[in-house]
Design a protein around this motif. Sequence first.
Motif: not given
Length: 157
Positions: A5-18
């Motif tokens: 699940e870690a890559p999906y969480q990182d991608r969501r965090d990155q999308n939120r930052r953008v």
Amino acid sequence: MNHHEAPYQDRRDQNRRVEIAMQNRQRILGARDRRAMMGMFGILAYLGASDLIIGGFMFFGDAGAWLDGALMCAFGAMFSYAAMRVWTKDDTRWRIVLVPAGLWLALSALVLLSGDIPPLVATALCLALPVFAALRRKTLAALRTAENASRRDRLLA
């Protein structure tokens, strides 16, 4: 959370930052547009009020200056109309602002060529209006680009 699940969480965090960065950019551009609009409105309101007051005194005060007074009242009406359009209608068309300023500058050039000195403050303010109009136009283009990019990214997400 496991290691799958870690890559999906990182991608969501990155999308939120953008998304937060895009919102901040839009907010900054909106504030810059507001400052440019307020600068234009202030100059136009000052020129409109001063020309109407001076024109009224010239038109009704001195019998020999009624033509000059009528011309000043006409300029005051044009500047006041432009101020009203910039403030209440949030009009971004350059004609609204630059036509009265251009006419004033042309008349100031004629006065200067005749050997007299045109009103310096009003001429300097009319020279500042094209700068504010260009700045606002550039800021609005950047704001629209940022809004379209934000909208496109939301659709892709």
